[in-house]
Design a protein around this motif. Sequence first.
Motif, PDB file in Angstrom:
ATOM      1  N   ILE A  67       0.742  -1.319   0.223  1.00  0.00           N
ATOM      2  CA  ILE A  67       0.032  -0.010   0.019  1.00  0.00           C
ATOM      3  C   ILE A  67       0.955   1.224  -0.204  1.00  0.00           C
ATOM      4  N   ASP A  68       0.975   2.040  -1.062  1.00  0.00           N
ATOM      5  CA  ASP A  68       1.676   2.906  -1.240  1.00  0.00           C
ATOM      6  C   ASP A  68       1.150   4.293  -1.205  1.00  0.00           C
ATOM      7  N   TRP A  69       1.991   5.439  -0.812  1.00  0.00           N
ATOM      8  CA  TRP A  69       1.519   6.775  -0.923  1.00  0.00           C
ATOM      9  C   TRP A  69       1.496   7.203  -2.403  1.00  0.00           C
ATOM     10  N   GLY A  70       2.145   6.659  -3.266  1.00  0.00           N
ATOM     11  CA  GLY A  70       2.269   7.189  -4.617  1.00  0.00           C
ATOM     12  C   GLY A  70       0.987   6.265  -5.479  1.00  0.00           C
ATOM     13  N   HIS A  71       0.244   5.715  -4.738  1.00  0.00           N
ATOM     14  CA  HIS A  71      -0.964   5.112  -5.514  1.00  0.00           C
ATOM     15  C   HIS A  71      -2.164   5.920  -5.765  1.00  0.00           C
ATOM     16  N   TYR A  72      -1.917   7.105  -4.960  1.00  0.00           N
ATOM     17  CA  TYR A  72      -3.292   8.014  -4.742  1.00  0.00           C
ATOM     18  C   TYR A  72      -2.684   9.449  -4.972  1.00  0.00           C
ATOM     19  N   PRO A  73      -2.125   9.784  -6.232  1.00  0.00           N
ATOM     20  CA  PRO A  73      -1.507  11.096  -6.498  1.00  0.00           C
ATOM     21  C   PRO A  73      -2.808  11.857  -6.719  1.00  0.00           C
ATOM     22  N   GLY A  74      -2.408  13.258  -6.248  1.00  0.00           N
ATOM     23  CA  GLY A  74      -3.472  14.467  -6.932  1.00  0.00           C
ATOM     24  C   GLY A  74      -4.681  14.506  -5.548  1.00  0.00           C
ATOM     25  N   LEU A  75      -4.452  13.736  -4.428  1.00  0.00           N
ATOM     26  CA  LEU A  75      -5.298  14.100  -3.349  1.00  0.00           C
ATOM     27  C   LEU A  75      -4.414  14.902  -2.400  1.00  0.00           C
ATOM     28  N   GLU A  76      -5.299  15.582  -1.599  1.00  0.00           N
ATOM     29  CA  GLU A  76      -4.842  16.364  -0.357  1.00  0.00           C
ATOM     30  C   GLU A  76      -4.361  15.406   0.580  1.00  0.00           C
TER      31      GLU A  76
END
Length: 316
Positions: free
Chosen positions: A252-261
């Motif tokens: 589960i990666d921080w980079g899997h959800y770009p564009g979110l605050e």
Amino acid sequence: MRWRVPERFIRRCRGDARDGATVGPQQIYIIPTRYGLGFALLLLLIWIGSVNYANNLGFLLTFLLAGLGLVAMLHTWRNLLGLTLRPGRSDPVFKGQQARFEIQVGNPRGGERPGIRLQLAAHEAVAGDLAPRSEQRFTLSTRAERRGRFPIPRCVLSTRYPLGLLHAWCYLELDGEVLVYPAPGPHTPATSQPAYQLSQQGDKGVGADDFVGLRGYRPGDSPRQIAWKVHAREQGLQTKQFGGDRADQLWIDWGHYPGLETEARLSALCRAVLDAAQRQQAFGLRLPELELKPARGDSQRHAALAALALYGEPRP
């Protein structure tokens, strides 16, 4: 009737998480209640009538009731004096839920302490009677409005024992906290596919005929392994796992959800962690400046949620 002491004049009863706090004589405030003011007015009227009519029995009644009021004042003050308080266990919660703080109130004296009340600001008080040389657990709750460490708010310890004529209280500041996880986001797929990794050895036991659980369906899974009964109950596509299968590890990666605050991204990661834990799947977590190795179980779930809760806070 609520009385508020100006902040600069407040004498607080402070304590740490290990030793707790003890209520001292200089930390107790005491004022008359509405009934106490009515009692004082009644005494004044009886005294005026006794003076006007030179009634000795009236004087006797006035002084008797005044002495009763003074004795009640002493007992009200002593009902709080010497009480010990220390924070108890407080379980983590998600943002938006009720954070519960356990406080152990102890009575070291040989006498009973009736009518002890503990209260957070703008919340209902919790009341109880303390037996001699005993402890009682009081649970206070308030809404957790933000993630991270939520320290115990200032609370008020009070009593109106024995007659309700006087209100005595003290301000408590205890060293305890509740860990607040981010609020789980909706079941939204990641904009990038999670990374799966197969281990070289199976970790679900011996024998390919032993059913060990379900995981979410992924393209390429055999139709024979799909749990069609679960799908018929409108619970989505799930794939059966059997003993001897190679363990799949989810990142589960921080980079899997770009564009979110930041907060929205943490909520999405929180949902992904909960889903992986519910499927009993081994997973790891990657955050900026932090990486949690893949594992499964309640300890891994708590470690991942704690990392999300404390994201952005300085490390001790």
